[in-house]
Design a protein around this motif. Structure first.
Motif, PDB file in Angstrom:
ATOM      1  N   ILE A 247       0.813  -1.220   0.000  1.00 58.45           N
ATOM      2  CA  ILE A 247       0.000   0.000   0.000  1.00 58.45           C
ATOM      3  C   ILE A 247       0.846   1.269   0.000  1.00 58.45           C
ATOM      4  O   ILE A 247       0.297   2.369   0.065  1.00 58.45           O
ATOM      5  N   PHE A 250      -0.158   3.907  -2.461  1.00 58.85           N
ATOM      6  CA  PHE A 250      -1.415   4.535  -2.058  1.00 58.85           C
ATOM      7  C   PHE A 250      -1.172   5.551  -0.945  1.00 58.85           C
ATOM      8  O   PHE A 250      -1.745   6.654  -0.955  1.00 58.85           O
ATOM      9  N   GLU A 253       0.083   8.688  -2.317  1.00 59.08           N
ATOM     10  CA  GLU A 253      -0.966   9.464  -2.992  1.00 59.08           C
ATOM     11  C   GLU A 253      -1.910  10.118  -1.989  1.00 59.08           C
ATOM     12  O   GLU A 253      -2.428  11.209  -2.239  1.00 59.08           O
ATOM     13  N   ILE A 343      -7.087  -1.932  -2.650  1.00 60.27           N
ATOM     14  CA  ILE A 343      -5.781  -1.954  -3.304  1.00 60.27           C
ATOM     15  C   ILE A 343      -5.462  -3.416  -3.593  1.00 60.27           C
ATOM     16  O   ILE A 343      -5.271  -4.225  -2.674  1.00 60.27           O
ATOM     17  N   THR A 368      -0.876   4.849  -9.576  1.00 64.76           N
ATOM     18  CA  THR A 368      -0.864   6.096  -8.808  1.00 64.76           C
ATOM     19  C   THR A 368      -1.777   7.167  -9.414  1.00 64.76           C
ATOM     20  O   THR A 368      -2.407   7.930  -8.673  1.00 64.76           O
ATOM     21  N   MET A 371      -5.243   6.320  -8.415  1.00 66.65           N
ATOM     22  CA  MET A 371      -5.403   6.593  -6.986  1.00 66.65           C
ATOM     23  C   MET A 371      -5.621   8.074  -6.737  1.00 66.65           C
ATOM     24  O   MET A 371      -6.517   8.471  -5.971  1.00 66.65           O
TER      25      MET A 371
END
Length: 413
Positions: A247, A250, A253, A343, A368, A371
């Motif tokens: 993750i 994520f 982001e 995810i 990305t 996201m």
């Protein structure tokens, strides 16, 4: 554990009288215990608690280290001593170190049958997959109808490489797996991809006895109303999470989204076991001031955290054969009617469930741009209305009672 517990809760009302054989908690060792769940066992259900013979207590005393979580989630990068312990565990204790419990269970069943009791079926649930060898022995000795419930893959389970097994150990473990799959009257899996994986273990396995019976949610656990916070956009993850869940992109982001929208109080919340590497990733992204980490809580408390959030985060480990990984939490997530950010791999069993229920979106591990777009959409929607709960829909097919009704049909053959 909750899977079996909820079956036991609903079986008596459906005309099936279960006898539960489990371990005496005073004689076994576990990373965590949730005694609150015992309240779900109906008063009339007979529970037989046996002794056990296992190495985990001795391991804890000798090394002064906590007992490993499933998949070694609490170990991070293993030390030399931990690698040695993994080698011993993976090669001297097959299929796993819980096998020492089996003889205690077989003795308990022998006593029941010697007393004249009769049973329509035996159900063994794993992991630990050594439990399936109990069903194999009972099938061979007494010819009882046997349902083998495999909640996870066996030889293909994602942490098998961490066990440092020799070729001989891998061969023996695979032999146990094939014997169980061949001898069981029914093989129950939690996902379609796991069914496919197990069915491919031998050419002669009949596909008709392999049945998908997913996990679910107990409607009685969700009596409280949803309470999304009005003062912040809160994304919550409940359960264990390690570096294998991939993750980190994520998280980066999320940090970028916070910088793009400084007026929006976006926060993360992790409830449960958070591996050290995840904490390090949070720190590297600058997210620690925007993150709450809540240690393990009893199940009923975890439901409260699910209901008191804006959105929910789900993650699938980035490991081989992960298309069939279907975390039990996904069904409790569905029951909250919160938007879900997953995810993991697109096209997986988890992705299909989110799509068919219009409950959220699956984002590949390194997507990305997607996201960032999704987080910006979430922020925009929250600015219009801080309650992002989805329209209430029926998830009745995933209720524990409905799933137990399907189990009853399998028990009766």
């Amino acid at each position: 554990m909750q899977r079996c517990l909820k079956w036991v809760k609903h079986l008596p009302a459906l005309g099936v009288e279960p006898t539960v054989i489990t371990v005496d908690p005073a004689q076994a060792a576990y990373p965590v215990l949730d005694n609150s769940l015992a309240a779900d066992v109906p008063p009339g259900v007979r529970v037989i608690r046996t002794g056990t013979t296992e190495p985990f207590g001795a391991y804890q005393k000798l090394t002064n280290r906590p007992i490993p979580h499933g998949g070694f989630a609490n170990e991070g990068r293993p030390s030399l001593a931990q690698r040695a312990a993994r080698f011993v565990r993976g090669n001297l204790f097959l299929p796993d170190p819980r096998r020492g419990w089996n003889r205690h269970v077989l003795r308990a069943v022998e006593q029941l049958l010697a007393a004249g009791e009769q049973f329509d079926a035996v159900l063994t649930s794993s992991p630990p997959h050594s439990t399936q060898l109990i069903g194999l022995q009972l099938k061979r000795r007494y010819g009882l109808r046997w349902l083998a419930d495999l909640r996870d893959p066996w030889t293909d389970i994602y942490y098998t490489q961490a066990l440092l097994r020799t070729a001989a150990a891998r061969w023996l473990d695979a032999r146990y797996e094939r014997q169980v799959l061949a001898a069981a009257d029914a093989v129950i899996t939690t996902s379609s991809d796991t069914r496919r994986l197990l069915l491919g273990k031998a050419a002669e396995l009949p596909s008709g006895k392999f049945v998908v019976l997913p996990n679910g949610y107990d409607e009685a656990d969700f009596g409280a109303p949803s309470a999304p916070p009005a003062e912040q956009l809160l994304i919550t993850y409940v359960g264990t999470i390690t570096g294998q869940y991939h993750i980190e992109p994520f998280l980066r982001e999320v940090a970028a989204c916070i910088r793009r929208h400084p007026a929006v109080p976006l926060r993360l919340r992790f409830v449960g076991r958070v591996a050290r590497e995840i904490e390090q990733q949070l720190a590297a992204a600058g997210l620690l001031p925007h993150t709450d980490i809540v240690p393990f809580v009893p199940h009923d408390e975890s439901i409260g955290y699910l209901l008191s959030t804006t959105a929910l985060l789900l993650a699938i480990p980035d490991v081989p054969h992960n298309f069939g990984i279907l975390p039990g939490k996904i069904f409790e997530y569905l029951a909250t009617n919160k938007p879900i950010i997953c995810i993991g791999p697109v096209g997986s069993d988890a992705d299909h469930i989110l799509e068919e229920n219009q409950a959220g979106r699956t984002l590949p591990y390194d997507a990305t741009a997607a996201m960032a777009e999704h987080l910006d959409q979430l922020v925009g929607a929250w600015q219009q209305n801080p309650n992002l709960d989805l329209p209430a829909v029926s998830h009745a097919r995933y209720s524990r009672r409905a799933l137990t009704e399907r189990l009853v049909a399998l028990i009766r053959g």
